[in-house]
Design an enzyme around this catalytic site. Structure first.
Site, short mmCIF file in Angstrom:
data_model
loop_
_atom_site.label_atom_id
_atom_site.label_comp_id
_atom_site.label_asym_id
_atom_site.label_seq_id
_atom_site.Cartn_x
_atom_site.Cartn_y
_atom_site.Cartn_z
CG HIS A 112 -3.50 -2.05 -1.28
ND1 HIS A 112 -4.72 -3.11 -1.32
CD2 HIS A 112 -4.00 -1.28 -0.45
CE1 HIS A 112 -5.60 -2.84 -0.39
NE2 HIS A 112 -5.17 -1.69 0.34
CG MET A 138 -8.98 6.35 2.08
SD MET A 138 -8.04 6.65 3.83
CE MET A 138 -7.24 5.03 3.78
CG HIS A 168 -9.06 -1.22 0.18
ND1 HIS A 168 -8.22 -1.11 1.42
CD2 HIS A 168 -10.28 -1.30 0.46
CE1 HIS A 168 -9.00 -1.11 2.46
NE2 HIS A 168 -10.37 -1.33 1.96
CB SER A 217 -0.79 0.02 1.15
OG SER A 217 -1.26 1.24 1.54
CG MET A 232 -10.55 -3.27 6.22
SD MET A 232 -8.94 -2.92 5.32
CE MET A 232 -8.11 -1.69 6.48
CG ASP A 269 -4.97 2.08 0.89
OD1 ASP A 269 -5.74 0.87 1.03
OD2 ASP A 269 -3.86 1.75 1.48
CG MET A 320 -11.38 1.97 2.23
SD MET A 320 -9.78 2.13 3.28
CE MET A 320 -8.77 2.51 1.79
CG ASP A 365 -5.26 -3.14 3.79
OD1 ASP A 365 -4.12 -2.61 4.28
OD2 ASP A 365 -6.27 -2.63 3.18
C1 DX5 Z 1 -6.23 1.41 5.90
C2 DX5 Z 1 -5.60 1.07 4.38
C3 DX5 Z 1 -4.35 0.14 4.62
C4 DX5 Z 1 -3.17 0.83 4.97
C5 DX5 Z 1 -2.39 -0.32 5.57
O1 DX5 Z 1 -7.46 1.78 5.69
O2 DX5 Z 1 -6.71 0.19 3.83
O3 DX5 Z 1 -4.15 -0.30 3.11
O4 DX5 Z 1 -2.64 1.66 4.06
O5 DX5 Z 1 -1.25 0.49 6.29
P1 DX5 Z 1 -0.34 -0.37 7.34
O6 DX5 Z 1 0.22 -1.42 6.90
O7 DX5 Z 1 0.66 0.77 7.88
O8 DX5 Z 1 -1.41 -0.60 8.35
ZN ZN Z 2 -6.12 -0.94 2.04
#
Ligand code: DX5
Ligand code: ZN
Length: 235
Positions: free
Chosen positions: A49, A53, A82, A24, A157, A51, A84, A195
């Protein structure tokens, strides 16, 4: 052991695969993102990956297509987005056009929209991407297990979605095992992606619990030797 489609896809890269590592970029240095993507491209990570958001489904805002599209241009690694965000289905076509290989949305977003997750999963597959259903740690596995029939992967998660750098939630192991048992009992070919808080100290236990795909951000990017940590995550 029967190989999953993800493992078959990566046979040319993997020597002794037990789990796939996905990086990520949420913990990356965004001022030097091209350098970070090139580092990942040269690393043993199988996928990157992304993310996404929106500040509504989760309390943080990340990035959109102005970042995603250039990333696609500088790496050949598979990309895993991913989502969100609320109403993720508005963007499925756009993510396909951006060259995503895997696309997941949150079960909570489908519930909010009053939509059947299996319809969204089928749409993502129809667009030529691997389809994933993501769940936060407070969604009972039993509530979503049935959707594994329509999903290429379930994203479990292990922190609450929103931020990198959170502490891994220990009850995740039981959740993975429960889901894995269900998937195996039905004979589905659905993978389990984990994740949040993944690091060299828990990757072996996660793989042993039934995780197929591991996502990591801070344990890699905050390290002095990111490529070395990625190698270790290949447990
Ligand atoms: C959180 C993300 C993850 C995050 C993981 O909402 O979906 O992908 O980036 O980060 P670490 O590995 O630092 O927990
Ligand atoms: Zn993620």
């Amino acid at each position: 052991m029967q190989k999953s489609f993800f493992h078959k896809l990566y046979d040319y890269q993997l020597s002794t695969p037990l789990s796939l590592r996905i990086l990520s970029i949420l913990s990356a240095d965004f001022l030097h993102l091209e350098d970070e993507i090139r580092m990942l491209s040269e690393s043993s990570a199988e996928m990157i990956h992304l993310d996404i958001m929106d500040g509504s489904l989760v309390p943080n805002i990340s990035f959109g297509f102005s970042v995603i599209d250039p990333i696609r241009k500088v790496t050949d690694k598979l990309l895993d987005a991913h989502l969100m965000i609320i109403n993720p289905d508005k963007y499925f076509e756009r993510f396909a056009a951006s060259g995503m290989d895997m696309l997941s949305f949150h079960y909570e977003a489908a519930v909010l929209a009053g939509k059947d997750p299996s319809d969204w999963l089928k749409r993502i597959r129809g667009l030529g991407m691997k389809a994933g259903l993501a769940i936060n740690p407070d969604v009972p596995v039993a509530d979503i297990a049935g959707y594994a029939e329509y999903a290429d992967f379930i994203l479990v998660m292990s922190v609450f979605a929103g931020y990198s750098g959170q502490k891994f939630i220990e009850s995740t192991y039981e959740r993975i095992t429960e889901l894995k048992r269900f998937i195996d009992s039905k004979g589905y070919s659905c993978e389990i992606e984990v994740d949040g808080g993944v690091s060299p100290s828990n990757c072996a236990a996660l793989a042993a619990s039934g995780a197929d795909i591991l996502v990591a951000a801070s344990s890699v990017f905050k390290s002095d030797n990111p490529k070395g940590v990625i190698d270790v995550l290949h447990c």
